[in-house]
Design an enzyme around this catalytic site. Structure first.
Site, mmCIF file in Angstrom:
data_model
loop_
_atom_site.group_PDB
_atom_site.id
_atom_site.type_symbol
_atom_site.label_atom_id
_atom_site.label_comp_id
_atom_site.label_asym_id
_atom_site.label_seq_id
_atom_site.Cartn_x
_atom_site.Cartn_y
_atom_site.Cartn_z
ATOM 1 N N ARG A 431 0.799 -1.130 0.082
ATOM 2 C CA ARG A 431 -0.033 0.024 0.077
ATOM 3 C C ARG A 431 0.807 1.362 -0.038
ATOM 4 O O ARG A 431 1.979 1.228 0.601
ATOM 5 C CB ARG A 431 -1.169 0.177 1.096
ATOM 6 N N ARG A 539 -21.890 -16.367 -3.657
ATOM 7 C CA ARG A 539 -22.308 -15.069 -4.417
ATOM 8 C C ARG A 539 -21.508 -14.077 -4.281
ATOM 9 O O ARG A 539 -21.492 -13.110 -5.157
ATOM 10 C CB ARG A 539 -23.776 -14.860 -4.175
ATOM 11 N N ASP A 555 -31.338 -12.244 -7.454
ATOM 12 C CA ASP A 555 -32.063 -13.799 -7.089
ATOM 13 C C ASP A 555 -32.799 -14.161 -8.149
ATOM 14 O O ASP A 555 -33.372 -13.398 -8.891
ATOM 15 C CB ASP A 555 -32.627 -13.794 -5.712
ATOM 16 N N ASP A 644 -26.341 -11.757 2.842
ATOM 17 C CA ASP A 644 -26.789 -10.075 2.465
ATOM 18 C C ASP A 644 -26.650 -9.279 3.450
ATOM 19 O O ASP A 644 -26.344 -8.026 3.344
ATOM 20 C CB ASP A 644 -28.256 -10.079 1.583
ATOM 21 N N ARG A 691 -32.230 -14.637 10.476
ATOM 22 C CA ARG A 691 -31.386 -13.320 10.269
ATOM 23 C C ARG A 691 -31.526 -12.352 11.532
ATOM 24 O O ARG A 691 -30.446 -11.601 11.589
ATOM 25 C CB ARG A 691 -32.750 -12.561 9.473
#
Length: 736
Positions: A431, A539, A555, A644, A691
């Site tokens: 970096r 994903r 989806d 997600d 969730r």
């Protein structure tokens, strides 16, 4: 003639006499005229006219810093060399790069011995390493080794001092003279000199040390770390104190200090002189000598008054209400108030000559601190008064960035240390100082992805560039039927019809193989099938097929029109560092259950945009897979519909910004997969519960709640206005 010569002689003699009486006294003041130059004392100046220069300090007081009982720099260096035989170590000479080439940068911590207690701070350091993405339980895979012996406190008067360290480490088969080892230390040396003596030979090990002396620091090999207390949080940490409405930048006090005053020994000279800059108005400098067991034995004439004044001000109030904070050296070069000032957005004024500042290899401290000299203390007030308000505000903002990025928790301090060492292994992929000193910081900018700032979503505005004008549609298919359903066929047609779509990738995560190419719809853009591993985290894997900056995550049951896709992409190009999408959730704290929750009801706030239909930058695929530890990804794979939420939490932790919701024709609904249609109610309830558990566990891992709430939704111009359809760019968005 004789008379004339007598007058000339008398005149000449009188002139010499006048010169002797009126000028000779001044001439005798010069050392070369007195004949005692070699014997002259090297003392503080005795001014010829004291009325012309006011005395700010007693010369005897100022000379205490030159106590002959203290070690000189040369003597300190000799003491260091007597302990650290490999003082000339560099990465090229004392580090085995081949261990890192085989398995990458992996870190192994020695097994802890039952009969060897460790301090709370060292336990946090080991825990930070073991929960990082670099940890390996296999020493054969390791590139770097960390001792299980507590080496933080090497003051032999301390109760946490570990004895016989030399004997113990030389008995370890992996020690190898300290090669490829990293040793952490916060306190070294003891009364009265507090040298860098650790009490054992570190060999060829890298030293990550607080209060590092520039004379002992080995550039490019050692790492200077900050001094932190045992109460410093393991992860997360408190936010900085600078708020958005902290304007103007100047506060009630210009310059403050409140702390101990040492009456004797090393570090006493600087703190003894601090009272000279105190004016009781905008400069508050308070010291107390009421500390230690025998302070009354050494107290001076100022102690009683200083102790009374010391109690008149609250330390936290001074931090909150001051623009600059003096950070003088203590017994050692570093002090706790350095991190305290950073958090409080009180610009540190450093008075610690010879201190190698924390992470100076990566951090540009000239943008966040004022580095003063102990010898020029009286110039500090006038120096800070000359700093322009705009620069003061820039300083304050940088202190907040550095605090949050590198110092707010033990995790960040340890991970910054590891990342600096990792950068040394591949200089061509390390970096730059720009990346280290600019939001979001070096820890969140992966050099394996790129070392060019223009490739990251955070720096487009600074460089005057924009993301690419095309996107990749990424559709995840999990239906177990093995055939193409009508919803996915319609979705492919709608997405491929977008003028901005470059390609469509289908992640096939089903037991049965994907249909043959002849069964897939004909599209104007390339369509590629990727065989998944049937994991939820798949994903967000950084697939090489994704070449565009933008990714449209979908989806298989998502219903979108081409107009919706086009408008969302145009919005995303203005906010490339955020998630921009359609279905939204909002999080909240449930005081009755004592946990975090979320709701999908339409409210005036949102903090999550589901990746069932959302745009984001492809860099977040790399960050999700390579930055997060394997244990966190395994947690996501074990909880349905958690990936997600993790992506939203990750992006919010990086940007400190909320996602953006855009207009959608129909309200999004969580579509139940076909295989669970018969138990839709039970499955929906289970997914909701998972969730909730997911959100709680993610907050526990990050150490705080990263999600940021927003009340913003972006619609097209003239959306639902009573005007001609011909004047609207996206008229189909208003159709049911």
């Amino acid at each position: 003639m004789q008379t004339r010569k007598k007058y000339i002689f008398l005149t000449f003699l009188a002139s010499w006499l006048l010169l002797f009486f009126f000028g000779g006294d001044q001439l005798r003041r010069f050392a070369f005229f007195s004949g005692r130059k070699a014997e002259a004392r090297r003392n503080w100046p005795h001014w010829t006219d004291r009325s012309l220069l006011k005395n700010f300090a007693d010369p005897e007081e100022l000379q205490r810093d030159g106590d002959p009982s203290l070690l000189s720099p040369r003597e300190r260096r000799a003491a260091w060399l007597s302990v650290y035989k490999s003082s000339r170590c560099r990465m090229e000479s004392c580090f085995d790069f081949s261990r890192c080439n085989r398995n990458g940068f992996k870190v192994f911590t020695y097994p802890r011995e039952r009969d060897q207690p460790i301090s709370e701070s060292y336990g946090k350091i080991l825990a930070s390493i073991e929960r990082s993405r670099y940890y390996t339980p296999n020493p054969e895979e390791a590139c770097l080794f960390i001792l299980s012996i507590d080496t933080l406190d090497r003051d032999h008067l301390s109760a946490q001092y570990v004895r016989n360290v030399d004997e113990k480490i030389h008995g370890f088969p992996l020690w190898n003279g300290g090669r490829n080892h990293l040793i952490f230390n916060l306190y070294s040396g003891t009364w009265p000199n507090y040298t860098g003596d650790l009490g054992f030979d570190i060999g060829q090990a890298i030293l990550a040390k607080a209060s590092f002396d520039t004379e002992s620091f080995r550039p490019g090999f050692d790492v200077s770390i900050p001094l932190f207390s045992k109460d410093h949080p393991q992860r997360g940490g408190e936010r900085g104190w600078l708020s958005q409405d902290s304007v103007p930048p100047k506060k009630k006090y210009l310059l403050v200090f409140k702390g101990k005053r040492y009456l004797t020994g090393i570090g006493s000279g600087t703190r003894n002189a601090l009272h000279h800059i105190h004016n009781g108005k905008d400069i508050i400098s308070l010291t107390t000598c009421k500390h230690g067991k025998d302070w009354e034995k050494h107290k001076d004439t100022r102690c009683d008054k200083d102790n009374v004044d010391y109690e008149k001000f609250d330390y936290q109030e001074l931090l909150h209400n001051s623009t600059f904070c003096i950070v003088p050296r203590g017994r050692r070069l570093g002090s706790f108030r350095f991190l305290e000032a950073l958090q409080a957005a009180c610009i540190p004024v450093l008075l610690s000559d010879g201190w190698e500042l924390p992470f100076s290899e990566a951090i540009d401290w000239s943008k966040a601190a004022v580095v003063g000299s102990e010898r020029l203390l009286l110039q500090i007030p006038s120096a800070v008064r000359c700093i322009h308000p705009e620069r003061v505000l820039a300083f304050q903002q940088q202190t907040q960035f550095l605090w949050d990025a590198y110092f707010s928790s033990v995790d960040k301090i340890v991970h910054t240390t590891l990342e600096i060492i990792k950068d040394r292994l591949s200089p061509h992929r390390s970096r730059s100082r720009f990346l280290w000193n600019t939001l979001p910081g070096g820890l969140l900018v992966l050099p394996d992805f790129s070392t060019h700032p223009g490739d990251f979503p955070f720096y487009y505005l600074q460089h005057g560039s924009s993301p690419s004008e095309k996107f990749t549609a990424f559709i995840r298919v999990v239906s177990q039927g093995g055939s193409l359903s009508q919803p996915i066929l319609r979705l492919i047609q709608a997405v491929s019809g977008s003028q901005y779509c470059a390609q469509i990738l289908v992640l096939w995560s089903c037991e049965k193989p994907p249909p043959p190419s002849g069964k897939w719809p004909q599209t104007t853009v390339p369509l590629t099938i990727i065989q998944g591993r049937r994991k939820l985290s798949d994903r967000f894997f950084p697939y090489t097929a994704i070449q565009t900056d933008a990714v449209l995550s979908l989806d298989e049951h998502t219903s979108l029109s081409t107009s919706e896709v086009d408008f969302a992409f145009v919005v995303w190009r203005s906010f490339p560092e955020r998630i921009v999408g359609f279905p939204a959730l909002s999080h909240f704290w449930d005081p009755e259950q004592g946990r975090w929750g979320y709701t999908s009801k339409w409210t005036n706030e949102l903090s999550i945009v589901l990746t069932a239909a959302a745009f984001y930058h492809r860099y977040y695929h790399s960050l999700f897979t390579e930055y997060l530890p394997a244990g966190l990804r395994e947690l996501v794979d074990g909880l349905a519909t958690c990936e997600d939420i993790l992506m939203n939490v990750l992006v919010a932790a990086v940007t400190k910004l909320p996602p953006i919701k855009v207009t959608q024709r129909k309200q999004h609904k969580d579509t139940v997969p076909q295989q669970v249609k018969g138990t839709a109610g039970a499955a929906g309830s289970r997914r909701f519960s998972q969730r909730q558990d997911c959100l709680d566990q993610l907050v526990d891992w990050f150490g705080y709640m990263p999600l940021v709430s927003s009340q913003l939704r972006l619609d097209p111009v003239l959306f639902k206005d009573q005007v001609s359809v011909l004047r609207k760019k996206y008229p189909r968005l208003e159709r049911p």
